[in-house]
Design an enzyme around this catalytic site. Sequence first.
Site, PDB file in Angstrom:
ATOM      1  N   LYS A  79       0.854  -1.182   0.000  1.00 48.41           N
ATOM      2  CA  LYS A  79       0.000   0.000   0.000  1.00 48.41           C
ATOM      3  C   LYS A  79       0.896   1.241   0.000  1.00 48.41           C
ATOM      4  O   LYS A  79       1.929   1.251   0.703  1.00 48.41           O
ATOM      5  CB  LYS A  79      -0.881  -0.034   1.253  1.00 48.41           C
ATOM      6  CG  LYS A  79      -1.928   1.066   1.346  1.00 48.41           C
ATOM      7  CD  LYS A  79      -2.830   0.859   2.555  1.00 48.41           C
ATOM      8  CE  LYS A  79      -3.938   1.870   2.660  1.00 48.41           C
ATOM      9  NZ  LYS A  79      -4.837   1.639   3.819  1.00 48.41           N
ATOM     10  N   SER A 154      -9.663   1.633   2.659  1.00 44.59           N
ATOM     11  CA  SER A 154      -8.790   2.405   1.808  1.00 44.59           C
ATOM     12  C   SER A 154      -7.736   1.558   1.081  1.00 44.59           C
ATOM     13  O   SER A 154      -7.186   2.018   0.082  1.00 44.59           O
ATOM     14  CB  SER A 154      -8.083   3.480   2.627  1.00 44.59           C
ATOM     15  OG  SER A 154      -7.268   2.896   3.626  1.00 44.59           O
ATOM     16  N   SER A 178      -9.797  -0.749   6.893  1.00 43.10           N
ATOM     17  CA  SER A 178      -9.207  -0.593   5.560  1.00 43.10           C
ATOM     18  C   SER A 178      -8.470  -1.798   5.006  1.00 43.10           C
ATOM     19  O   SER A 178      -8.134  -1.797   3.824  1.00 43.10           O
ATOM     20  CB  SER A 178      -8.269   0.602   5.545  1.00 43.10           C
ATOM     21  OG  SER A 178      -9.022   1.756   5.324  1.00 43.10           O
TER      22      SER A 178
HETATM   23  N1  GLN Z   1     -12.931   3.756   5.857  1.00 40.96           N
HETATM   24  C1  GLN Z   1     -12.508   4.189   7.155  1.00 40.96           C
HETATM   25  C2  GLN Z   1     -12.222   5.661   7.138  1.00 40.96           C
HETATM   26  O1  GLN Z   1     -12.473   6.252   6.152  1.00 40.96           O
HETATM   27  C3  GLN Z   1     -11.336   3.405   7.608  1.00 40.96           C
HETATM   28  C4  GLN Z   1     -10.077   3.838   6.982  1.00 40.96           C
HETATM   29  C5  GLN Z   1      -8.904   3.004   7.376  1.00 40.96           C
HETATM   30  O2  GLN Z   1      -9.058   1.971   8.022  1.00 40.96           O
HETATM   31  N2  GLN Z   1      -7.744   3.484   7.032  1.00 40.96           N
HETATM   32  O3  GLN Z   1     -11.771   6.232   8.067  1.00 40.96           O
END
Ligand code: GLN
Length: 488
Positions: A79, A154, A178
């Site tokens: 990532k 994400s 994420s």
């Molecule tokens: N989708 C969640 C957010 O927008 C989690 C993001 C993540 O785990 N980095 O905060």
Amino acid sequence: MEVTKMKAHEIHEMLKKGDIGVRELTEVFLDRIEKIDDKIKAYITVNREKALEQADRVDAGIRKEENTDVLAGIPMALKDNICTKDINTTCSSKMLHNYKPPYNATVVEKLEEKGAVMLGKLNLDEFAMGSSTENSWFFTTRNPWDLERVPGGSSGGSAAAVAAGEAVYSLGSDTGGSIRQPAAFCGVVGLKPTYGRVSRNGLVAFASSLDQIGPITKDVKDCALVFQAITGFDPKDTTSVNTPVPDYEKILDDNIKGLRIGIPKEYFREGISSEVKDRIREAIDVLERLGAICEETSLPHTEYALPAYYIISTAEAGSNLARFDGVRYGYRNMDAEDLISMYSTTRSEGFGPEVKRRIILGTYALSSGNYDTYYLKALKVRTLIKQDFDRAWEEFDVLVTPTTPTTAFKMGEKTKDPVSMYVSDLLTVPANMAGIPAITVPCGLIDGLPVGMQIMAKPFAEDVLLKTAYAYECHRGFEITAPELEVN
Ligand code: GLN
């Protein structure tokens, strides 16, 4: 079988026997990326030259039998919020679009030591804020199961790349879901470790009390192997915990007789698709047939997890992202006439709308007058959530739930309404709030789209998680593989 469809432990056997060399293997993956990635759009940076150099080095080590590690020579990707020395680490942000870190994250060092071959850096929502990769400054990644749909986020690039055979495995980061949500949307396995289990050194911080790095893989065994390689104490991360690390591969067997499984009713409420619930119930039947004892339970504060998460995570994000001001890292507006306008134009041009929304929310929650009402309240809620789980561990070894309320949604479906996007984290956020480990494993399809089952356990019980997931995977009775893409 084509190597791009194979798991790390299977490819390892081929490498050992000399059926394929690391360079050849790496070329197969690089060619596949070249061929299909303009459809999937998982990669921001392809690390061709360096990957091939790395491959040659590892090849030599394997031939001389100096390197027998199961991950030696296996092509993987990261990532793009995990720092790689002298290789762009963009966080999918204009702010860092040309940032080359001067050092490797600890997880990268650890994988390099094992002889991993790094193919490139994968797309994400800007600074890991989002659930669909639509917040990336570069482009949106497509779900390999249906190119009209999002891969989740994400870590959408990380999940899509593995599902599409563009990397054998990848690393993602999980602050509120994420790793697990995109893994579920793409039909692969994803593990969020216990907070403190995997070093965060070199992970660009979003919300430091919640972030963890973890593996995204094609099966549970690979998940155990990659997790083994990246886990352990790191003096460079002050929140890293120094506890013994078991041999995760050794504990993988399918005997879960007597395992006590709790099914928290709050995770099966209205708003969760009934077909998703059906798939999870079928998966629970499989676990019961294997001798697990399943019982309904309650985690009464679950409904407060999401609102509290959006206060705590934005408060931490606001303060973590203050460092991106044009002075030290990445983008700077060069036309500004004085320091203050340089700061403000750099930040208004360098960050996308979702990141700005989070910084504003977080700053609001921390400002005097609001601190007690919002931030302190959210911390108290966090404690209540943790206590719910603590009580559950007195009765159960693991908790089983859906990973996401629905399967992958269409691109553009939720971009106009941030709250509807936030709701996709409903079932994953509590594990981050409590710091506990959680895994998602594919458990079926709905209209050709994968569904994930989430398993949670008490802190540092990743062994129990992996074992439960493994037993299920061995006995679920089907394989889940993304359909082959048509390429011209
Ligand atoms: N989708 C969640 C957010 O927008 C989690 C993001 C993540 O785990 N980095 O905060």
